[in-house]
Design a protein around this motif. Structure first.
Motif, short mmCIF file in Angstrom:
data_model
loop_
_atom_site.label_atom_id
_atom_site.label_comp_id
_atom_site.label_asym_id
_atom_site.label_seq_id
_atom_site.Cartn_x
_atom_site.Cartn_y
_atom_site.Cartn_z
N VAL A 104 0.87 -1.19 0.00
CA VAL A 104 0.00 0.00 0.00
C VAL A 104 0.90 1.24 0.00
O VAL A 104 1.72 1.41 0.90
CB VAL A 104 -0.93 0.02 1.23
N SER A 160 1.40 5.26 0.30
CA SER A 160 0.78 6.50 0.79
C SER A 160 1.63 7.65 0.28
O SER A 160 2.83 7.71 0.56
CB SER A 160 0.76 6.53 2.31
N GLY A 169 1.99 11.80 -0.10
CA GLY A 169 1.52 13.13 0.32
C GLY A 169 1.95 14.15 -0.72
O GLY A 169 3.13 14.23 -1.06
N GLU A 216 -4.23 14.86 -8.41
CA GLU A 216 -4.43 13.73 -7.49
C GLU A 216 -4.59 12.43 -8.29
O GLU A 216 -4.00 11.40 -7.97
CB GLU A 216 -5.69 14.00 -6.64
N ARG A 217 -5.38 12.50 -9.35
CA ARG A 217 -5.62 11.30 -10.17
C ARG A 217 -4.32 10.84 -10.84
O ARG A 217 -3.97 9.66 -10.83
CB ARG A 217 -6.68 11.62 -11.24
N HIS A 259 -2.07 9.28 -8.29
CA HIS A 259 -2.61 7.95 -7.94
C HIS A 259 -2.23 6.94 -9.01
O HIS A 259 -1.68 5.86 -8.72
CB HIS A 259 -4.14 8.04 -7.80
N ALA A 312 0.16 3.69 -8.71
CA ALA A 312 -0.47 2.37 -8.91
C ALA A 312 0.25 1.57 -9.99
O ALA A 312 0.18 0.33 -10.01
CB ALA A 312 -1.94 2.55 -9.28
N GLU A 347 -2.38 -0.91 -3.80
CA GLU A 347 -3.35 0.10 -3.35
C GLU A 347 -2.61 1.42 -3.14
O GLU A 347 -1.44 1.42 -2.74
CB GLU A 347 -3.93 -0.37 -2.00
N VAL A 348 -3.30 2.54 -3.44
CA VAL A 348 -2.63 3.84 -3.29
C VAL A 348 -3.54 4.81 -2.53
O VAL A 348 -4.74 4.88 -2.80
CB VAL A 348 -2.33 4.47 -4.69
N HIS A 349 -2.95 5.51 -1.57
CA HIS A 349 -3.67 6.59 -0.89
C HIS A 349 -2.93 7.89 -1.17
O HIS A 349 -1.72 7.95 -0.97
CB HIS A 349 -3.72 6.37 0.63
N VAL A 350 -3.67 8.89 -1.66
CA VAL A 350 -3.02 10.18 -1.92
C VAL A 350 -3.57 11.19 -0.91
O VAL A 350 -4.79 11.39 -0.80
CB VAL A 350 -3.30 10.67 -3.36
N ASP A 351 -2.64 11.79 -0.17
CA ASP A 351 -3.04 12.79 0.83
C ASP A 351 -2.72 14.16 0.22
O ASP A 351 -1.56 14.45 -0.10
CB ASP A 351 -2.24 12.53 2.12
#
Ligand code: ATP
Length: 401
Positions: A60, A62, A64, A79-80, A83, A87, A94-98
């Motif tokens: 995963v 993350s 920022g 952001e997209r 991401h 990915a 899985e990717v989380h963008v803060d």
């Protein structure tokens, strides 16, 4: 106890190997997201210090990111893109963008970096810059000058060149509409402000700025009573306070005629080269000649004449000549001197696709590339790209031994 020691060593080795894999994955993610281009600044996020944290655990990622301003119009796209870039890295499931926003110090550091050491509001397009500046002028209004400027700019960008476009036609600004920077309610897209820099909207690959982008929303149709000094100051601001970045070419859509704007551009950009736009109508020739002569008086070089609304071949083999023929040649002949022959360097035929595309913000060059007018713009762009970045007037760092 050798067995246990061996087991412990193996576990430690496995841990080290895992740590190395994670660290390699973090580097790969950092590299991938750092390479994402900011749509307005046209530079990689990594170079702009917009990636502030990257971590990976159990596949995963993350990430920022720091946007330049709160409410950045490009936030979702950035952001997209971030991401998707993360990915795409091997081992990431899985990717989380803060998404955060730069603080004042970070923004100040960014604008200093963008200015590349230049003082605030300094014009980067001086004679020793590598950007070639082309002013597009005409004798009178309505001859197709803005359509030529917009389509030529896009045709040049289509060739991979970095192109900026300044709409200096303050009384009749039409560039935003021609290149689709106006929404259905008539609101013109505005530049994003980062500190004292304005980031120009990008249309079809061209960084575009227009006086229309600075009018009060809803007042786009109001007449602007520009006086000479105000106009001069506005042009100065366009040159010094708009972040164009490194450009190969900067095109300027001049107001028609021989007024204050032409003189201001002559003073601010004496090395600009000038394209004179005219129709084939001979009666229009003398006013077009005057705008070319002013450029010569201001020490600018004439690149040539562009004739537009020129005779067009019809499907039945006939030729449609709404404005007659010969006007371009007449202007070129009158601007030529014994030492310097001025030529008609493009003839853009009358085109319904160009006219309707202009009304809809869908430039013919981008939307109907096979149209004869679009092809004529592509040829003009090819002619001008032979020397896309200017070297004339540049002081080369050579020393005599
Ligand atoms: N080659 C062409 N074929 C058909 N229509 C054209 C052509 N060139 C320009 N036009 C149309 O002529 C009109 C005037 O064009 P444009 O606005 O580009 O002229 P302009 O000289 O920049 O005018 P202004 O100075 O008033 O802004 C527009 O409706 C445009 O669509």
């Amino acid at each position: 106890m050798p067995r246990t020691a061996t087991g412990a060593n193996a576990a430690a080795d496995a841990e080290t190997a895992d740590a190395a894999t994670v660290s390699a994955t973090v580097s790969a993610v950092r590299e991938a997201v750092g390479a994402v281009t900011d749509p307005e600044l046209r530079r990689p996020l990594g170079e702009l210090d917009m990636i502030h944290a990257v971590a990976v655990a159990d596949g995963v990622a993350s990430v920022g990111i720091l946007l330049t301003i709160a409410g950045c119009p490009m936030a979702q796209r950035i952001e997209r893109d971030v991401h998707d870039a993360a990915a795409g890295v091997r081992g990431i499931r899985e990717v989380h963008v803060d998404v955060g926003v730069m603080d004042d110090d970070q923004r100040a550091a960014l604008t200093a970096k963008l200015r590349g050491g230049r003082p605030t509001a300094a014009n980067p397009f001086t004679a020793d810059s590598l950007t070639r500046v082309i002013a597009v002028t005409s004798g009178k209004g309505g001859v197709g000058k803005s359509s030529v400027t917009a389509n030529l700019a896009i045709a040049l960008a289509n060739r991979g060149l970095r192109v900026g476009l300044i709409d200096a036609d303050v009384h009749g600004f039409s560039i935003p509409g021609l290149v689709g920077l106006v929404d259905p309610d008539g609101r013109i897209q505005r530049p994003t402000r980062v500190e004292d820099l304005a980031l120009p909207p990008v249309a079809y690959g061209v960084k575009t700025i227009s006086i229309g982008m600075f009018l009060k929303p809803g007042a786009e149709d109001t007449a602007v009573p520009w006086r000479g000094p105000m106009l001069h100051r506005t042009l100065e601001q366009f040159l010094g306070e708009v972040y164009f970045g490194d450009l190969d070419l900067l095109l300027i859509d001049m107001p028609p005629g021989t007024g204050d704007a032409a003189i201001s551009v002559g003073h601010l950009l004496p090395h600009a080269e000038v394209l004179v736009v005219t129709t084939p109508q001979r009666a229009a020739a003398s006013v077009a000649v005057r705008s070319g002569q002013l450029a010569l008086q201001l020490g600018q070089r004439l690149l040539g004449v562009v004739e537009t609304m020129a005779p067009a071949a019809m499907p039945d083999g006939s030729v449609f000549e709404p404005f007659g023929s010969g006007g371009g040649e007449a202007v070129a002949a009158r601007l030529s001197t014994p030492d310097d022959a001025v030529r008609v360097i493009a003839s853009i035929p009358f085109s319904t696709a160009l006219r309707s595309g202009g009304d809809e913000g869908l430039p013919v060059v981008a939307e109907h590339p096979a149209d004869p007018a679009a092809r004529a713009f592509a040829e003009l762009a090819a002619t001008l790209s032979v020397r896309a970045r200017g070297l004339a007037g540049i002081r080369l760092p050579l020393a005599v031994a």
